[in-house]
Design a protein around this motif. Structure first.
Motif: not given
Length: 305
Positions: A21, A60, A155, A158, A166-167, A188, A190
């Motif tokens: 994250g 990311t 989201m 993704f 993904t949140h 984030l 993942q």
């Protein structure tokens, strides 16, 4: 005063590296951006939140160039653009119709309330672009604007395009007094498909993911905007029992790439009749939409010899 706990990004892994994250908290960056514009509070809030999302997503990706988040839509706020360079320079701007914003607030009876970004964007798309300086080094992802929040829109991208669990949760703090400041933040998480095997066989990875999402959703505005808490403090509160590993991933500052030379080259490439139409009292004046810097040129400087 610059706060060392803000305008930074923290990278973290939990559950033996199965989930990774990012945590971004912005203060000086968004305030510098917004003070260079005279946006209504609604637009300032949308731009601050979009800046948090852009820096979060850019963090990311490994790239050498520019990450751009852009919206194009038919709502009162027709366009948002946020640039994040690989060196941490951030700039942002918005196009909007103030009368349509006021009409929307009146119709929805939300004169003094913060409304979620998609309500003012309307129908359109959200695009993410990575430009590394060449046609074969450019990547773009696009998703239509659908969802109750800006985080839901991201989201959805993704889920549909990357097919990575993904949140994302975004936070916004508007000034409450004349001397108060804007703040924006985001977190984030993942799921890394190729790292799931690192979990103990007795651990249900889906259950572990759901638990981590619940922890993220429990994070409150008062915590993430607490200037006394570092990113490590916040993440420890959430994931201290999940094998948390934290490291600094980046720092951000305001930075605009405009220059007199760049603008002169653009204007000089125009047709003479276009230059004539822009000329007033023998001069052409232009303003950068990102930083507000104004440039003035003599007509003769621009006409091709």
């Amino acid at each position: 005063m610059v706060n060392k706990n803000f305008d930074t990004c923290a990278s973290f892994h939990i559950n033996n590296g199965a989930f990774f994250g990012r945590l971004v908290r912005l203060d000086e960056v968004v305030n510098t951006i917004l003070t260079r514009h005279n946006y209504p509070p609604v637009v300032s809030g949308i731009l601050a939140e979009s800046t948090a999302l852009a820096t979060l997503l850019a963090s990311t990706i490994k790239y050498d160039g520019i990450f751009t988040l852009q919206t194009q839509s038919n709502g009162p706020v027709g366009m948002i653009v946020v640039d994040v360079t690989s060196k941490g320079a951030v700039r942002a701007s918005a196009n909007y119709d103030n009368q349509r914003i006021e009409n929307a607030k009146t119709l929805r009876k939300t004169e003094d309330e913060h409304e979620e970004t998609p309500h003012f964007l309307g129908g359109g798309y959200l695009a993410f672009t990575v430009d590394q300086g060449g046609p074969d080094k450019t990547y773009q992802g696009i998703v239509d604007i659908r969802g109750k929040t800006l985080a839901e829109c991201a989201m959805r991208y993704f889920r549909q395009s990357e097919q990575i669990d993904t949140h994302i949760k975004l936070f916004l703090k508007a000034p409450e007094t004349e001397n108060d400041r804007w703040m924006a933040a985001g977190i984030l998480l993942q799921k890394l498909p190729d790292r799931g095997g690192k979990l103990d066989e007795s651990v249900d990875i889906d259950a572990a993911w759901e638990e981590a999402v619940v922890f993220i959703d429990s994070l409150k505005d008062t915590e993430i905007f607490d200037v006394r808490l570092s990113a490590a403090d916040l993440l420890h509160r959430l994931f201290h029992a999940n094998g948390l590993e934290v490291e600094t991933a980046g720092q951000y500052h305001f930075g605009c790439r405009c220059s007199r030379e760049k603008l002169q080259a653009v204007l000089a490439a125009m047709k003479p009749e276009e230059i004539d139409a822009m000329t007033e009292n023998g001069k052409i004046t232009a303003e950068c939409h990102f930083c507000g810097e104004k440039y003035s040129f003599e007509k003769g400087e621009l006409l091709k010899q």
